[in-house]
Design a protein around this motif. Structure first.
Motif, mmCIF file in Angstrom:
data_model
loop_
_atom_site.group_PDB
_atom_site.id
_atom_site.type_symbol
_atom_site.label_atom_id
_atom_site.label_comp_id
_atom_site.label_asym_id
_atom_site.label_seq_id
_atom_site.Cartn_x
_atom_site.Cartn_y
_atom_site.Cartn_z
ATOM 1 N N GLN A 10 29.913 37.075 37.897
ATOM 2 C CA GLN A 10 28.419 37.519 38.161
ATOM 3 C C GLN A 10 28.435 38.887 38.798
ATOM 4 O O GLN A 10 27.658 39.844 38.239
ATOM 5 C CB GLN A 10 27.805 36.814 39.445
ATOM 6 C CG GLN A 10 26.133 37.230 39.470
ATOM 7 C CD GLN A 10 25.489 37.253 38.165
ATOM 8 O OE1 GLN A 10 25.478 36.186 37.495
ATOM 9 N NE2 GLN A 10 24.736 38.303 37.847
ATOM 10 N N ARG A 11 29.630 39.383 39.382
ATOM 11 C CA ARG A 11 30.033 40.605 39.957
ATOM 12 C C ARG A 11 30.123 41.679 38.466
ATOM 13 O O ARG A 11 29.442 43.012 38.564
ATOM 14 C CB ARG A 11 30.929 40.992 40.735
ATOM 15 C CG ARG A 11 30.681 40.400 42.188
ATOM 16 C CD ARG A 11 31.733 40.590 42.947
ATOM 17 N NE ARG A 11 33.377 40.163 42.467
ATOM 18 C CZ ARG A 11 33.719 38.980 42.964
ATOM 19 N NH1 ARG A 11 33.182 38.091 43.868
ATOM 20 N NH2 ARG A 11 34.812 38.614 42.502
ATOM 21 N N LEU A 12 30.889 41.354 37.639
ATOM 22 C CA LEU A 12 31.182 42.198 36.579
ATOM 23 C C LEU A 12 29.694 42.158 35.537
ATOM 24 O O LEU A 12 29.683 43.287 35.339
ATOM 25 C CB LEU A 12 32.234 41.248 35.639
ATOM 26 C CG LEU A 12 33.759 41.281 36.083
ATOM 27 C CD1 LEU A 12 34.430 40.366 35.323
ATOM 28 C CD2 LEU A 12 34.225 42.665 36.338
ATOM 29 N N VAL A 13 29.161 41.200 35.459
ATOM 30 C CA VAL A 13 27.606 41.301 34.632
ATOM 31 C C VAL A 13 26.845 42.345 35.560
ATOM 32 O O VAL A 13 26.405 43.384 34.797
ATOM 33 C CB VAL A 13 27.045 40.083 34.734
ATOM 34 C CG1 VAL A 13 25.588 39.956 33.870
ATOM 35 C CG2 VAL A 13 27.932 39.086 33.862
ATOM 36 N N ASP A 14 26.906 42.052 36.822
ATOM 37 C CA ASP A 14 26.001 43.288 37.560
ATOM 38 C C ASP A 14 26.331 44.583 37.523
ATOM 39 O O ASP A 14 25.701 45.510 37.288
ATOM 40 C CB ASP A 14 26.052 42.827 39.329
ATOM 41 C CG ASP A 14 25.059 41.434 39.526
ATOM 42 O OD1 ASP A 14 24.508 41.285 38.503
ATOM 43 O OD2 ASP A 14 25.617 40.921 40.370
ATOM 44 N N ALA A 15 27.874 44.580 37.567
ATOM 45 C CA ALA A 15 28.535 46.035 37.287
ATOM 46 C C ALA A 15 28.155 46.671 35.997
ATOM 47 O O ALA A 15 28.083 48.034 35.902
ATOM 48 C CB ALA A 15 29.860 46.100 37.662
#
Length: 163
Positions: free
Chosen positions: A48-53
Motif C-alpha cells: 500500500q505504501r508503494l502504491v501510494d508513493a
C-alpha cells in the motif's frame, strides 16, 4: 484370549495418544498460521505504501514544470558554499563566508586583500591557523564565483557586488 475391557483400554490408549499428537500439530499449525498472517499484514502495508508513493509521484510529474518553485535556502553554519548564479544573494552563504564577502566588497577590499589583512579586518588574530583558514575559505569563494583572486594570495569581491 484377551478380555474385552483390556482390548478397550488398549484401544483407548492408542486413541488418546493420537488425540494428543493431533492437538500438538494443531497448535503448531496455529502458531505458523499466526506468523504467516503477521507477515502477510506487513507485506500488504508495504504494498500500500508503494502504491501510494507511485500515485503521488505520478501526480507530481503530471504538474506543469512552471508550478515547481525553487526551495528557499538560508545560510547554515558549516554548509557547503554553493556555486554562484545570477541573482543569487550573499545570504545563501554561511555566516563566516558572508562576513568575508562583505569585507572584500568594502572600501578596504577594492584593491584586493591578503589573508592577513582580511583576518585583521574580521577582528581575528593574524596567527597562521586563522590566516590559513581564511585562505582556504577565500579560495573556495573564488572557485564558486563569489570572489576573485587578483594576484596570488590577494583576494577581492567581484566587480558587481551582490546583495
Amino acid at each position: 484370549m484377551p478380555s474385552v475391557l483390556g482390548l478397550l483400554e488398549a484401544r483407548e490408549k492408542k486413541v488418546r495418544e493420537e488425540v494428543a499428537r493431533l492437538q500438538e500439530e494443531a497448535e503448531r499449525v496455529q502458531e505458523e498460521a499466526e506468523r504467516v498472517q503477521a507477515a502477510l499484514g506487513e507485506a500488504e502495508r508495504a504494498l500500500q505504501r508503494l502504491v501510494d508513493a507511485r500515485a503521488t509521484v505520478t501526480e507530481v510529474l503530471a504538474e506543469p514544470p512552471a508550478a515547481v518553485a525553487e526551495p528557499v535556502r538560508s545560510a547554515v553554519t558549516g554548509s557547503v558554499v554553493p556555486h554562484r548564479t545570477e541573482g543569487m544573494a550573499v545570504s545563501v552563504l554561511a555566516p563566516d563566508y558572508q562576513r568575508i564577502v562583505s569585507v572584500l566588497e568594502s572600501e578596504a577590499g577594492v584593491e584586493g586583500m591578503r589573508c592577513q589583512q582580511l583576518a585583521a579586518a574580521l577582528g581575528l588574530q593574524a596567527v597562521p591557523a586563522k590566516v590559513e583558514g581564511l585562505r582556504s575559505k577565500a579560495k573556495r569563494l573564488v572557485e564558486r564565483g563569489w570572489a576573485v583572486q587578483v594576484r596570488p594570495g590577494v583576494f577581492t569581491a567581484l566587480v558587481a557586488p551582490s546583495g
